[in-house]
Design an enzyme around this catalytic site. Structure first.
Site, short mmCIF file in Angstrom:
data_model
loop_
_atom_site.label_atom_id
_atom_site.label_comp_id
_atom_site.label_asym_id
_atom_site.label_seq_id
_atom_site.Cartn_x
_atom_site.Cartn_y
_atom_site.Cartn_z
N TYR A 1 93.81 -21.67 45.26
CA TYR A 1 93.91 -22.92 46.03
C TYR A 1 95.17 -22.92 46.88
O TYR A 1 95.31 -23.77 47.77
CB TYR A 1 93.91 -24.11 45.07
CG TYR A 1 92.72 -24.12 44.13
CD1 TYR A 1 91.47 -24.55 44.57
CD2 TYR A 1 92.83 -23.64 42.82
CE1 TYR A 1 90.37 -24.53 43.72
CE2 TYR A 1 91.74 -23.62 41.98
CZ TYR A 1 90.52 -24.06 42.43
OH TYR A 1 89.42 -24.03 41.58
N LYS B 1 86.08 -13.73 31.70
CA LYS B 1 86.29 -15.17 31.88
C LYS B 1 86.54 -15.80 30.52
O LYS B 1 85.66 -15.83 29.66
CB LYS B 1 85.08 -15.81 32.56
CG LYS B 1 85.24 -17.30 32.82
CD LYS B 1 84.01 -17.86 33.51
CE LYS B 1 84.15 -19.35 33.76
NZ LYS B 1 82.93 -19.92 34.41
N ARG C 1 87.30 -29.10 36.44
CA ARG C 1 86.17 -29.91 36.00
C ARG C 1 86.20 -31.30 36.60
O ARG C 1 85.17 -31.98 36.66
CB ARG C 1 86.14 -29.94 34.47
CG ARG C 1 85.81 -28.54 33.91
CD ARG C 1 86.00 -28.41 32.42
NE ARG C 1 85.72 -27.02 32.01
CZ ARG C 1 85.94 -26.53 30.82
NH1 ARG C 1 86.44 -27.31 29.88
NH2 ARG C 1 85.66 -25.28 30.54
N ARG D 1 82.57 -24.37 25.63
CA ARG D 1 81.89 -23.17 26.12
C ARG D 1 82.33 -21.91 25.38
O ARG D 1 82.18 -20.80 25.88
CB ARG D 1 82.14 -23.03 27.63
CG ARG D 1 81.52 -24.18 28.41
CD ARG D 1 81.86 -24.13 29.89
NE ARG D 1 81.21 -25.25 30.60
CZ ARG D 1 81.71 -25.86 31.65
NH1 ARG D 1 82.87 -25.47 32.14
NH2 ARG D 1 81.06 -26.86 32.21
N GLU E 1 84.11 -6.38 28.30
CA GLU E 1 83.24 -7.21 29.14
C GLU E 1 83.28 -6.75 30.60
O GLU E 1 82.24 -6.66 31.26
CB GLU E 1 83.65 -8.68 29.05
CG GLU E 1 83.31 -9.36 27.73
CD GLU E 1 81.87 -9.83 27.67
OE1 GLU E 1 81.07 -9.49 28.58
OE2 GLU E 1 81.52 -10.56 26.73
N LYS F 1 89.73 -14.32 34.91
CA LYS F 1 89.94 -15.76 35.07
C LYS F 1 90.23 -16.35 33.70
O LYS F 1 89.44 -16.13 32.78
CB LYS F 1 88.69 -16.40 35.68
CG LYS F 1 88.78 -17.90 35.87
CD LYS F 1 87.48 -18.48 36.41
CE LYS F 1 87.62 -19.98 36.60
NZ LYS F 1 86.35 -20.61 37.05
N SER G 1 92.71 -23.81 38.49
CA SER G 1 93.14 -25.18 38.78
C SER G 1 94.34 -25.61 37.96
O SER G 1 95.24 -26.29 38.47
CB SER G 1 91.98 -26.14 38.54
OG SER G 1 91.51 -26.04 37.19
N CYS H 1 76.71 -25.09 35.70
CA CYS H 1 77.47 -26.19 35.10
C CYS H 1 77.65 -27.37 36.05
O CYS H 1 77.74 -28.52 35.61
CB CYS H 1 78.83 -25.69 34.61
SG CYS H 1 79.87 -24.95 35.88
N CYS I 1 76.40 -24.17 31.19
CA CYS I 1 76.17 -23.20 32.27
C CYS I 1 74.75 -22.66 32.35
O CYS I 1 74.52 -21.62 32.99
CB CYS I 1 77.16 -22.05 32.13
SG CYS I 1 78.88 -22.58 32.32
#
Length: 345
Positions: A333, A215, A225, A237, A253, A268, A294, A140, A148
């Site tokens: 972060y 995800k 982004r 997506r 998954e 995530k 983020s 991406c 992606c």
């Protein structure tokens, strides 16, 4: 002579306690700090964290992202300095994302041995050989359309099997550049199996895969982004990332990725999906990571700036909740400040 004080017998109301009732008072283990520390069940450690970093072309560049205060796009020379500081703090590794100057529909830059990420890996390993360099594996950031992988024009979405082929090529290039671990995030079916075969057949059977195994197609990714310059130019997506409403699918998954050979699983985003973290942690013995994304970071930073929360306490509660839910690894972060603020053992 002064009168001697008389002892007063405290008046206690009689309480009828049945003999069969256990006399349990949980507050006995909370009445002083040392007692609370003695029985504390979960702790944050420096070794829990991986720090995401973003590398771009150029020299002497450290460009702060307005939606993510304290997060930067960095040229390789600045990135190396950052990694040296990260290592000194005791953080074991970084998760690396690349931002190329040029993009095309196939993400060709990611398939070059001289890509921005390959050069960054080599520079980091030269300066900080013991620091783990985990590399995000996706397209991406490299495609002109922001999706992606390779597009299937019939479906106006990503071609799963064609994308697997270029993901395998990219994984081998990153391993050749010196990556310690590959972290595929493209959300393609059979992705982990394809990468495991490619790495093993190229002499990299020792390189682990940390899969973005659960995800979600989440609104929490917005600020990412901005920093990664990876917003899709059309659509979304949702045809390949997971539906936020589906808990059983999320568990499936991750279990599928574990069967395909993932060495570490991941959820995530983290904060809104702690039920999923717990479900996966209880269903598998594979190490489990969470990505404190983020949007979660930005909201907390804005609340700090507005002065409406006790920032350090809320940050600690958020991070500790990931461990309590069952996570072994926290990609965040906040990693550096968690240590500098003294939130970790």
């Amino acid at each position: 002579m002064p009168r001697k004080p008389t002892l007063q017998t405290p008046q206690v109301e009689s309480t009828k306690i049945l003999d069969s009732t256990p006399y349990i008072r949980p507050r006995r283990l909370r009445y002083k700090p040392a007692m609370r520390a003695l029985v504390r069940q979960h702790h944050l450690h420096k070794s829990d964290f991986l720090l995401p970093l973003f590398v771009c072309e150029g020299e002497g560049i450290k460009r702060e992202i307005s939606s993510m205060p304290g997060v930067y796009q960095m040229s390789i020379d600045v990135l190396v300095q950052e990694c040296e500081q990260v290592a000194k703090l005791g953080i074991l590794g970084v998760v690396l994302f690349g931002i190329p100057n040029e993009k095309d529909p196939q993400g060709s830059h990611a398939l070059q041995p001289s890509s921005i990420v390959c050069r960054a890996i080599a520079a980091i390993k030269n300066a900080c050989p013991e620091l783990l360099v985990v590399v995000d594996l996706c397209f991406c950031e490299y495609t002109s359309h922001g999706h992606c992988g390779i597009l299937d024009e019939r479906l106006n979405s990503v071609d799963n099997d064609a994308t697997l082929q270029i993901l395998a090529r990219q994984a081998v290039l990153l391993a050749q550049a010196g990556a310690d671990m590959i972290a595929p995030s493209a959300s393609m079916d059979m992705m982990v199996r394809t990468l495991r075969i490619a790495l093993d057949s190229s002499g990299f059977a020792h390189i682990p895969i940390m899969s973005y195994s659960t995800k979600f197609a989440s609104a929490y990714y917005g600020p990412f982004r901005d920093v990664a310059e990876s917003a899709p130019s059309f659509g979304d997506r949702k045809s390949y990332q997971q539906d936020i409403a589906n808990g059983r699918e999320a568990l499936l998954e991750s279990l599928l990725d574990a069967q395909e050979g993932a060495d570490i699983l991941m959820v995530k985003p983290a904060l809104a999906f702690l039920d999923i973290v717990r479900d996966i942690a209880q269903a598998t013995l594979t190490p489990l990571a969470v990505y404190n994304v983020s949007g979660e970071y930005a909201m907390l930073k804005l609340a700090q700036k507005a002065g409406i929360i006790d920032y350090e306490r809320v940050l600690y509660e958020n991070l500790l909740s990931f461990k309590r839910a069952g996570a072994d690894i926290i990609i965040s972060y906040h990693a550096k400040e968690a240590i500098t603020l003294g939130l970790c053992d």
